[in-house]
Every structure is written in structure tokens, then in C-alpha cells.
Design a protein around this motif. Structure first.
Motif, PDB file in Angstrom:
ATOM      1  N   THR A  27      46.256  -7.199  60.969  1.00 44.66           N
ATOM      2  CA  THR A  27      46.912  -7.097  59.236  1.00 44.66           C
ATOM      3  C   THR A  27      45.782  -6.820  58.508  1.00 44.66           C
ATOM      4  O   THR A  27      45.035  -7.340  58.595  1.00 44.66           O
ATOM      5  CB  THR A  27      47.563  -7.948  58.752  1.00 44.66           C
ATOM      6  OG1 THR A  27      47.006  -9.270  58.590  1.00 44.66           O
ATOM      7  CG2 THR A  27      48.810  -8.246  59.866  1.00 44.66           C
ATOM      8  N   PRO A  28      45.638  -5.941  57.365  1.00 45.39           N
ATOM      9  CA  PRO A  28      44.940  -5.424  56.121  1.00 45.39           C
ATOM     10  C   PRO A  28      44.646  -6.633  55.463  1.00 45.39           C
ATOM     11  O   PRO A  28      45.454  -7.831  55.307  1.00 45.39           O
ATOM     12  CB  PRO A  28      45.466  -4.273  55.189  1.00 45.39           C
ATOM     13  CG  PRO A  28      47.188  -3.826  56.499  1.00 45.39           C
ATOM     14  CD  PRO A  28      47.272  -4.958  57.157  1.00 45.39           C
ATOM     15  N   LYS A  29      43.059  -6.405  54.902  1.00 42.34           N
ATOM     16  CA  LYS A  29      42.359  -8.408  54.606  1.00 42.34           C
ATOM     17  C   LYS A  29      43.609  -7.933  53.062  1.00 42.34           C
ATOM     18  O   LYS A  29      43.642  -6.768  53.059  1.00 42.34           O
ATOM     19  CB  LYS A  29      41.797  -7.636  54.675  1.00 42.34           C
ATOM     20  CG  LYS A  29      40.534  -8.375  53.781  1.00 42.34           C
ATOM     21  CD  LYS A  29      40.022 -10.477  54.737  1.00 42.34           C
ATOM     22  CE  LYS A  29      39.747 -11.370  53.910  1.00 42.34           C
ATOM     23  NZ  LYS A  29      39.793 -12.199  55.349  1.00 42.34           N
ATOM     24  N   GLU A  30      44.435  -8.754  52.400  1.00 42.90           N
ATOM     25  CA  GLU A  30      44.972  -9.169  51.646  1.00 42.90           C
ATOM     26  C   GLU A  30      44.091 -10.220  50.613  1.00 42.90           C
ATOM     27  O   GLU A  30      43.678 -11.296  50.826  1.00 42.90           O
ATOM     28  CB  GLU A  30      46.212  -9.772  51.936  1.00 42.90           C
ATOM     29  CG  GLU A  30      47.071  -8.735  52.253  1.00 42.90           C
ATOM     30  CD  GLU A  30      48.455  -9.750  52.145  1.00 42.90           C
ATOM     31  OE1 GLU A  30      48.674 -10.519  52.309  1.00 42.90           O
ATOM     32  OE2 GLU A  30      49.281  -9.167  52.980  1.00 42.90           O
ATOM     33  N   TRP A  31      43.448  -8.726  49.580  1.00 45.62           N
ATOM     34  CA  TRP A  31      42.133  -9.996  48.847  1.00 45.62           C
ATOM     35  C   TRP A  31      42.853  -9.742  46.907  1.00 45.62           C
ATOM     36  O   TRP A  31      43.789  -9.008  46.980  1.00 45.62           O
ATOM     37  CB  TRP A  31      40.749  -9.548  48.562  1.00 45.62           C
ATOM     38  CG  TRP A  31      39.940  -8.833  49.740  1.00 45.62           C
ATOM     39  CD1 TRP A  31      39.298 -10.744  50.159  1.00 45.62           C
ATOM     40  CD2 TRP A  31      39.372  -8.236  50.585  1.00 45.62           C
ATOM     41  NE1 TRP A  31      38.540 -10.059  51.589  1.00 45.62           N
ATOM     42  CE2 TRP A  31      38.736  -8.776  51.726  1.00 45.62           C
ATOM     43  CE3 TRP A  31      39.889  -6.774  50.621  1.00 45.62           C
ATOM     44  CZ2 TRP A  31      37.742  -7.607  52.431  1.00 45.62           C
ATOM     45  CZ3 TRP A  31      38.856  -6.318  51.616  1.00 45.62           C
ATOM     46  CH2 TRP A  31      37.963  -6.505  52.142  1.00 45.62           C
ATOM     47  N   ASP A  32      42.557 -10.999  46.841  1.00 48.52           N
ATOM     48  CA  ASP A  32      42.704 -10.174  45.032  1.00 48.52           C
ATOM     49  C   ASP A  32      42.165  -8.928  44.981  1.00 48.52           C
ATOM     50  O   ASP A  32      40.753  -8.902  45.330  1.00 48.52           O
ATOM     51  CB  ASP A  32      42.220 -11.802  44.772  1.00 48.52           C
ATOM     52  CG  ASP A  32      43.174 -13.338  44.673  1.00 48.52           C
ATOM     53  OD1 ASP A  32      43.887 -12.202  45.140  1.00 48.52           O
ATOM     54  OD2 ASP A  32      42.515 -13.937  44.665  1.00 48.52           O
ATOM     55  N   PRO A  33      42.080  -8.831  43.777  1.00 49.96           N
ATOM     56  CA  PRO A  33      40.671  -7.473  42.794  1.00 49.96           C
ATOM     57  C   PRO A  33      39.484  -8.214  42.367  1.00 49.96           C
ATOM     58  O   PRO A  33      39.151  -8.760  42.708  1.00 49.96           O
ATOM     59  CB  PRO A  33      41.489  -7.148  41.099  1.00 49.96           C
ATOM     60  CG  PRO A  33      42.766  -7.748  41.742  1.00 49.96           C
ATOM     61  CD  PRO A  33      42.992  -9.312  42.416  1.00 49.96           C
ATOM     62  N   ALA A  34      38.657  -7.423  43.559  1.00 48.90           N
ATOM     63  CA  ALA A  34      37.213  -7.566  43.172  1.00 48.90           C
ATOM     64  C   ALA A  34      36.452  -7.610  41.345  1.00 48.90           C
ATOM     65  O   ALA A  34      37.168  -7.258  40.851  1.00 48.90           O
ATOM     66  CB  ALA A  34      36.339  -6.787  43.986  1.00 48.90           C
ATOM     67  N   PRO A  35      35.843  -9.559  41.505  1.00 48.91           N
ATOM     68  CA  PRO A  35      35.574  -9.815  40.046  1.00 48.91           C
ATOM     69  C   PRO A  35      34.475  -8.620  39.755  1.00 48.91           C
ATOM     70  O   PRO A  35      33.482  -7.119  40.442  1.00 48.91           O
ATOM     71  CB  PRO A  35      34.863 -10.674  40.066  1.00 48.91           C
ATOM     72  CG  PRO A  35      34.436 -11.132  41.975  1.00 48.91           C
ATOM     73  CD  PRO A  35      35.802  -9.918  42.398  1.00 48.91           C
ATOM     74  N   ARG A  36      34.922  -8.213  38.375  1.00 48.89           N
ATOM     75  CA  ARG A  36      33.965  -6.752  38.020  1.00 48.89           C
ATOM     76  C   ARG A  36      32.549  -7.910  37.225  1.00 48.89           C
ATOM     77  O   ARG A  36      32.703  -8.873  37.462  1.00 48.89           O
ATOM     78  CB  ARG A  36      34.617  -6.659  36.366  1.00 48.89           C
ATOM     79  CG  ARG A  36      35.990  -6.188  36.771  1.00 48.89           C
ATOM     80  CD  ARG A  36      36.199  -5.417  34.772  1.00 48.89           C
ATOM     81  NE  ARG A  36      36.069  -4.572  34.700  1.00 48.89           N
ATOM     82  CZ  ARG A  36      35.698  -3.147  34.240  1.00 48.89           C
ATOM     83  NH1 ARG A  36      36.815  -2.709  35.669  1.00 48.89           N
ATOM     84  NH2 ARG A  36      34.885  -2.377  34.049  1.00 48.89           N
TER      85      ARG A  36
END
Length: 272
Positions: A204-213
Motif C-alpha cells: 500500500t502507498p506510504k501515508e505521510w504527513d505533509p513534508a515540512p517546509r
């Protein structure tokens, strides 16, 4: 093309360069220190239908001419029922590459693979905008991808359209060198290939939080580190006309029967 009844095992042969060898997906156990999407595909095939055999002839840094000269003959001799081919990406990055000539050579490589009757999967290359330093190669890359799509259609091959996969816009799908997929990227590619083959899997696709800016300072530091660790060594190797694959052998040079439980790592552990 082999029209095999569902559930029957076959023989999978993978050809190509670092993309198919598995660079970016490190392993302390497996040959050449990597795993990669092709190993994962082979293992899922074996779970689905025990008895699948697998060979991976891909070696990092190989140009299309090397793949044709070194991998085509052995692949044909193995009488595969499934073939994957990714070739030409390293040529695209070489100065002076003529894309028309490259595609002509690519089709000469594809033709005998297609003639085997095996199910053949061809890959486009990812949009080189993944690295700002490679933007000058975009036009060449797009022309190459258009050619691969046309060749796949002419030869009845299945197209794996890497170029169109939006998931790779996330930098975490890429290794530190920004040229090879990370472990997450290889897992995602394996899932895409298995979906095209109609093989059930649990990837299954990796579920990440949005990448930090990144702050400007962080971005500048990352750029300097990338140039020092990856760009300069690559440029030096080009000047010396050496590659990271010069002294490597194919990871699975002969077909191995993939254990449905434990996968390829089980083979290596058993051999030890």
C-alpha cells in the motif's frame, strides 16, 4: 505473448540498470547490497503462484548498448514468460546523446524480447524536473518517453508510465542522490507493476504527513550537501570514464525459484 492460465507460475527476467537493480533500497543481506521493486514483484508472484523463477540481470550505470550486449542474450536463453525492461536513462544524462538514435537502438533491443512471446513490460523515465540541476535534460527526456510509448504500442508491450506517477513528486520517494527511488519509492513501483499484471498484493502507498517546509538556510545546506556527496563524485566518475557498476555482477544471474514464504532473503540465508 504467453497466454498463461491464471495462477500458473512462470519465469520472470528483469533487464536494465540501477532502476531495476534496486539502487536506493538498501539491504544488508541481498546481493549487491540492494533489494528493489523487481525483487518485490518476484516475491509477490511466488506468493500468488508458488514455483515462479526469477533472474535479475540489471547492473547500475549500464547504458542501453551495454544492456543489449550483456543482458539480451542471457535473457533470451532463459526462455522467460515475463520480462521487464528499463533502459536508456543513463544515456539521457550523457552529453551528446542523440535521442532518435537512442530510440532506434532501444527498439532493436525490444524486438527480440517481444518476439519471445513473453509478457513484456516497458517503462518510461520519470520527469527529470525531480532535480532542478537536471532541467536542461527535460526536453530530451520527454522525447525519449514519447518514443518508448510508441515502441510499446508497436510491440504489444505493457507500458509502465513512470513519468505520469504523481506520487513521486514527494521528495521522500527519492534516495539522497535524488536520482534513484528510496525504499518507499521501490515499494510503490512494485505495487504499480503488480497491479498491471493483475497480481493481488498487500503493498500500500506510504501515508505521510505533509513534508515540512524548509527554511532558506536548510534548503541551501541541503543543496551544498547534495552537490558535495553526489554531484561532484558523479562528475569525477564521468571524467575518469568509470561507473559504479564496472565491477559488479548481476544480482540474480541465473533463474532462482523464489520461496513463497521468506522470499529471496530466505535463499540467501539458506546458502549461508
Amino acid at each position: 505473448m504467453h497466454l498463461r492460465p491464471p495462477g500458473l507460475p512462470g519465469r520472470y527476467v528483469a533487464l536494465g540498470d540501477s532502476f531495476t537493480e534496486g539502487v536506493g533500497d538498501p539491504s544488508r543481506i541481498l546481493p549487491n547490497g540492494v533489494r528493489g521493486w523487481a525483487d518485490r514483484v518476484a516475491e509477490r508472484l511466488a506468493k500468488s503462484a508458488p514455483g515462479w523463477e526469477y533472474a535479475n540481470l540489471a547492473i547500475r550505470s549500464k547504458r542501453l548498448r551495454h544492456i543489449a550486449a550483456e543482458q539480451l542474450g542471457p535473457a533470451l536463453a532463459m526462455e522467460p514468460t515475463l520480462i521487464t525492461l528499463y533502459a536508456g536513462g543513463n544515456d539521457i544524462m550523457d552529453a551528446g546523446t542523440n535521442v532518435v538514435e537512442l530510440l532506434s537502438s532501444y527498439e532493436r533491443l525490444v524486438a527480440p524480447l517481444s518476439a519471445t512471446g513473453a509478457r513484456l513490460l516497458l517503462f518510461t523515465g520519470y520527469d527529470v524536473e525531480v532535480s532542478p540541476a537536471l532541467r536542461l535534460l527535460r526536453k530530451r527526456n520527454h522525447a525519449y518517453n514519447d518514443g518508448v510509448r510508441a515502441i510499446a504500442e508497436r510491440h504489444g508491450a505493457v507500458l509502465v508510465d513512470f513519468w505520469a506517477m504523481d506520487a513521486y513528486r514527494d521528495r521522500r520517494m527519492w534516495a539522497a542522490d535524488r536520482l534513484h527511488m528510496s525504499k518507499a519509492g521501490h515499494k510503490y513501483m512494485a505495487a504499480q507493476v503488480l497491479d498491471l499484471l493483475g497480481v493481488r498484493h498487500s503493498l500500500t502507498p506510504k501515508e505521510w504527513d505533509p513534508a515540512p517546509r524548509q527554511t532558506l538556510r536548510e534548503w541551501e545546506y541541503a543543496q551544498r550537501r547534495w552537490v558535495h556527496d553526489w554531484v561532484l563524485p558523479l562528475a569525477q566518475r564521468k571524467l575518469r570514464r568509470v561507473t559504479l557498476g564496472d565491477h559488479l555482477q548481476p544480482r540474480w544471474s541465473e533463474p532462482v525459484r523464489v520461496p513463497p514464504k521468506g522470499g529471496l532473503r530466505r535463499l540467501v540465508k539458506a546458502a549461508r
